[in-house]
Design a protein around this motif. Structure first.
Motif, PDB file in Angstrom:
ATOM      1  N   GLY A 170       0.818  -1.206   0.000  1.00  0.00           N
ATOM      2  CA  GLY A 170       0.000   0.000   0.000  1.00  0.00           C
ATOM      3  C   GLY A 170       0.850   1.253   0.000  1.00  0.00           C
ATOM      4  N   LEU A 171       1.960   1.223   0.747  1.00  0.00           N
ATOM      5  CA  LEU A 171       2.858   2.373   0.807  1.00  0.00           C
ATOM      6  C   LEU A 171       3.550   2.591  -0.534  1.00  0.00           C
ATOM      7  CD1 LEU A 171       3.607   4.324   3.119  1.00  0.00           C
ATOM      8  CD2 LEU A 171       5.612   2.903   3.549  1.00  0.00           C
ATOM      9  N   THR A 172       3.985   1.508  -1.182  1.00  0.00           N
ATOM     10  CA  THR A 172       4.661   1.658  -2.469  1.00  0.00           C
ATOM     11  C   THR A 172       3.685   2.134  -3.540  1.00  0.00           C
ATOM     12  OG1 THR A 172       4.309  -0.663  -3.119  1.00  0.00           O
ATOM     13  CG2 THR A 172       6.283  -0.170  -1.876  1.00  0.00           C
ATOM     14  N   LEU A 173       2.464   1.591  -3.543  1.00  0.00           N
ATOM     15  CA  LEU A 173       1.484   2.004  -4.550  1.00  0.00           C
ATOM     16  C   LEU A 173       1.059   3.454  -4.355  1.00  0.00           C
ATOM     17  CD1 LEU A 173      -0.788  -1.167  -4.872  1.00  0.00           C
ATOM     18  CD2 LEU A 173       0.931  -0.321  -6.487  1.00  0.00           C
ATOM     19  N   SER A 174       1.168   3.962  -3.139  1.00  0.00           N
ATOM     20  CA  SER A 174       0.832   5.369  -2.927  1.00  0.00           C
ATOM     21  C   SER A 174       1.796   6.260  -3.705  1.00  0.00           C
ATOM     22  CB  SER A 174       0.872   5.709  -1.433  1.00  0.00           C
ATOM     23  OG  SER A 174       2.200   5.741  -0.940  1.00  0.00           O
ATOM     24  N   ASN A 175       3.041   5.795  -3.878  1.00  0.00           N
ATOM     25  CA  ASN A 175       4.008   6.551  -4.661  1.00  0.00           C
ATOM     26  C   ASN A 175       3.804   6.361  -6.159  1.00  0.00           C
ATOM     27  OD1 ASN A 175       6.312   7.759  -2.798  1.00  0.00           O
ATOM     28  ND2 ASN A 175       5.698   5.829  -1.901  1.00  0.00           N
ATOM     29  N   VAL A 176       3.442   5.130  -6.575  1.00  0.00           N
ATOM     30  CA  VAL A 176       3.290   4.829  -7.995  1.00  0.00           C
ATOM     31  C   VAL A 176       2.015   5.457  -8.550  1.00  0.00           C
ATOM     32  CG1 VAL A 176       3.113   2.990  -9.717  1.00  0.00           C
ATOM     33  CG2 VAL A 176       4.501   2.650  -7.686  1.00  0.00           C
ATOM     34  N   VAL A 177       0.911   5.290  -7.835  1.00  0.00           N
ATOM     35  CA  VAL A 177      -0.402   5.689  -8.333  1.00  0.00           C
ATOM     36  C   VAL A 177      -0.962   6.883  -7.560  1.00  0.00           C
ATOM     37  CG1 VAL A 177      -2.772   4.946  -8.741  1.00  0.00           C
ATOM     38  CG2 VAL A 177      -0.891   3.316  -9.024  1.00  0.00           C
ATOM     39  N   GLY A 178      -0.899   6.805  -6.244  1.00  0.00           N
ATOM     40  CA  GLY A 178      -1.597   7.763  -5.405  1.00  0.00           C
ATOM     41  C   GLY A 178      -1.102   9.184  -5.533  1.00  0.00           C
ATOM     42  N   VAL A 179       0.223   9.393  -5.417  1.00  0.00           N
ATOM     43  CA  VAL A 179       0.752  10.753  -5.432  1.00  0.00           C
ATOM     44  C   VAL A 179       0.507  11.445  -6.780  1.00  0.00           C
ATOM     45  CG1 VAL A 179       2.851  12.149  -5.274  1.00  0.00           C
ATOM     46  CG2 VAL A 179       2.412  10.347  -3.584  1.00  0.00           C
TER      47      VAL A 179
END
Length: 403
Positions: free
Chosen positions: A142-151
Motif C-alpha cells: 500500500g505504501l509503495t502504490l501510494s508513490n506509484v499511483v496515489g501521489v
C-alpha cells in the motif's frame, strides 16, 4: 478460496489501504506547494515546512502514540489511529489558514508511525510464522502504490479541483480503510502490547538498538539518492522535465517489486536476506553514481534503486519484531520513526554536500557510505546472534565435562 483465507486477504487489504492513505498524505503535498502557497499567501519555502513538519511529527509521534495505547487491544488502537488520521485530513481540507493546515498535518502524522508499527504486527499475525515477512510486504505494498499511483493522481486532483480536494480524497480513503479494518481485521484475546514497562524493557537490549540503527542507516542510504533524484535526472542525466513523472512511475514499480521480493526472501532466511538487501542497495547506489551520466543506464538504475531500496523494508520490520518479540509494538513503531530519521539525515547531509560545491552526485556517495555503515552494524548484530546461540550449548558442554 476458503472463507478463512479470503477473510485474511481482506484484512491484509484493509491494512494495505491504510498504508496507502498514509503514504499519500505524506508525499502528496510536494506536488501542491505552489497552489497551497498562493491560496494561503505563504512562500514556497514556508509551504515546504508542511513536509518537514510532517516528518518530524512522525518521528516524535510514533513512540508516544504507541506508548499511550500499550494496554489497548491492537485492533482498537488501529481504529483510533485511523480515526485520528481521517480527522487530521478533514481539518487540513477545511483549513482557513496555514496554521490550521499545519495542525491537520501534525495530527495525521502522529498516527503515521504508530499505524506503520502496529500494522505489520497485525499483518504477521494473520498468517503462519513462515509467511510473516510476505504478509508484512503485502501490507507495505500500500505504501509503495501510494508513490506509484496515489501521489500522481492526488497531485492531478489537487491541481484540477484545488488542493483541498486532495485532502478530501485522502480522508475518504481513510474512511474506507477504517470500515474495512473494523469489518475484517480480527480481534484476538490478549492481543495488546501489555504494560508500558514491558514495552520499554526491550530497549535495554543492545540488539534492538542495533536493528534501529540498521534501519536508520540503510533507509538513509536509499533516500540519499531518492531525495535528489529529480535534479540528478534532469541536470546530470539530461532528461527533459516531462520525462520525470514517467521515471518516477518506473521507480515506483521497482519499489513494489523489491518490497514483495524482500518479504519472500526474508521468510526463507532472514539474516542472509538482511545482509543481501543492504549490499544490493549499496551496490545499486555505487553503480548509479556512474550510470547517471547517460539516459539509458540512468533509467535502468532508477528501477534498480527502487527495487533494491524497498527490498530492505519488510526485512528490517521483521528483524525488529524478532529482537523485541515479547513486546514488539513500541519497538516496531520506533523502527518506523527510524525510517524517517534516516530520510531526514541523508537529505541534510546531501544538501550540505551540494551547497559545499561537491555536485549533485555527492549525495549518492553519501548513501554508499551510509549503506556500508549499515552493513557493519548488521554484521555486529549477526555476530551477537551467533554468540547468544552458542552459549547454551557451551554451558551444556561444560556441565557434561564437570559430570
Amino acid at each position: 478460496m476458503p472463507a478463512s483465507k479470503r477473510r485474511r486477504m481482506f484484512a491484509l487489504g484493509a491494512l494495505a489501504l491504510g498504508a496507502f492513505g498514509i503514504g499519500l498524505t505524506e508525499f502528496v503535498v510536494v506536488g501542491l506547494l505552489g497552489p497551497l502557497g498562493d491560496d494561503l499567501h505563504v512562500s514556497i519555502s514556508t509551504a515546504g515546512l508542511l513536509v518537514t513538519g510532517y516528518a518530524a511529527s512522525v518521528a516524535i509521534g510514533a513512540p508516544l502514540m504507541t506508548a499511550a495505547g500499550t494496554r489497548l487491544p491492537r485492533k482498537t488502537m488501529l481504529v483510533i489511529l485511523m480515526s485520528l488520521f481521517i480527522a487530521g485530513n478533514v481539518l487540513a481540507a477545511k483549513a482557513p489558514d496555514y496554521g490550521v493546515l499545519m495542525t491537520g498535518r501534525v495530527v495525521s502524522a502522529l498516527c503515521h508511525g504508530a499505524f506503520m508499527g502496529i500494522g505489520p504486527i497485525m499483518a504477521a499475525g494473520l498468517v503462519a510464522p513462515e509467511r510473516r515477512s510476505r504478509a508484512i510486504a503485502l501490507m507495505m505494498t500500500g505504501l509503495t502504490l501510494s508513490n506509484v499511483v496515489g501521489v500522481p493522481f492526488g497531485t492531478a486532483l489537487g491541481q484540477q479541483l484545488g488542493w483541498r480536494a486532495a485532502f478530501w480524497g485522502i480522508a475518504i480513503i481513510g474512511a474506507v480503510s477504517l470500515t474495512a479494518i473494523i469489518a475484517f481485521v480480527p480481534s484476538r484475546p490478549g492481543d495488546s502490547g501489555g504494560s508500558l514497562r514491558t514495552e520499554l524493557a526491550v530497549f535495554r537490549r543492545p540488539q534492538v538498538w542495533r536493528v534501529l540503527t540498521i534501519t536508520m542507516l540503510g533507509w538513509g542510504a536509499a533516500y540519499a539518492a531518492i531525495t535528489f533524484l529529480e535534479p540528478i535526472l534532469t541536470r546530470v542525466s539530461g532528461f527533459d522535465t516531462a520525462a520525470v513523472p514517467w521515471l518516477l512511475i518506473l521507480f515506483g514499480i521497482g519499489l513494489t517489486c523489491g518490497n514483495l521480493l524482500g518479504g519472500r526472501l526474508a521468510d526463507r532466511a532472514l539474516m542472509p536476506t538482511l545482509y543481501g538487501t543492504v549490499i544490493a542497495a549499496t551496490a545499486a547506489l555505487a553503480v548509479f553514481a556512474f550510470a547517471a551520466q547517460h539516459v539509458v543506464s540512468a533509467a535502468i538504475m532508477v528501477f534498480v534503486l527502487g527495487a533494491a531500496g524497498f527490498a530492505m523494508v519488510p526485512v528490517f520490520q521483521t528483524r525488529v519484531m524478532d529482537v523485541a518479540k515479547e513486546a514488539p509494538a513500541l519497538a516496531s513503531s520506533v523502527n518506523a520513526a527510524a525510517f524517517n530519521v534516516g530520510i531526514a539525515l541523508s537529505a541534510w547531509f546531501g544538501g550540505l554536500a551540494i551547497d559545499g560545491g561537491l555536485g549533485l552526485i555527492a549525495p549518492v556517495w553519501i548513501g554508499v557510505a551510509l549503506g556500508l555503515a549499515a552493513l557493519v552494524v548488521a554484521a555486529a548484530s549477526g555476530a551477537a546472534d551467533r554468540r547468544t546461540s552458542t552459549r547454551p550449548s557451551s554451558a551444556l558442554a561444560a556441565s557434561h565435562s564437570g559430570a
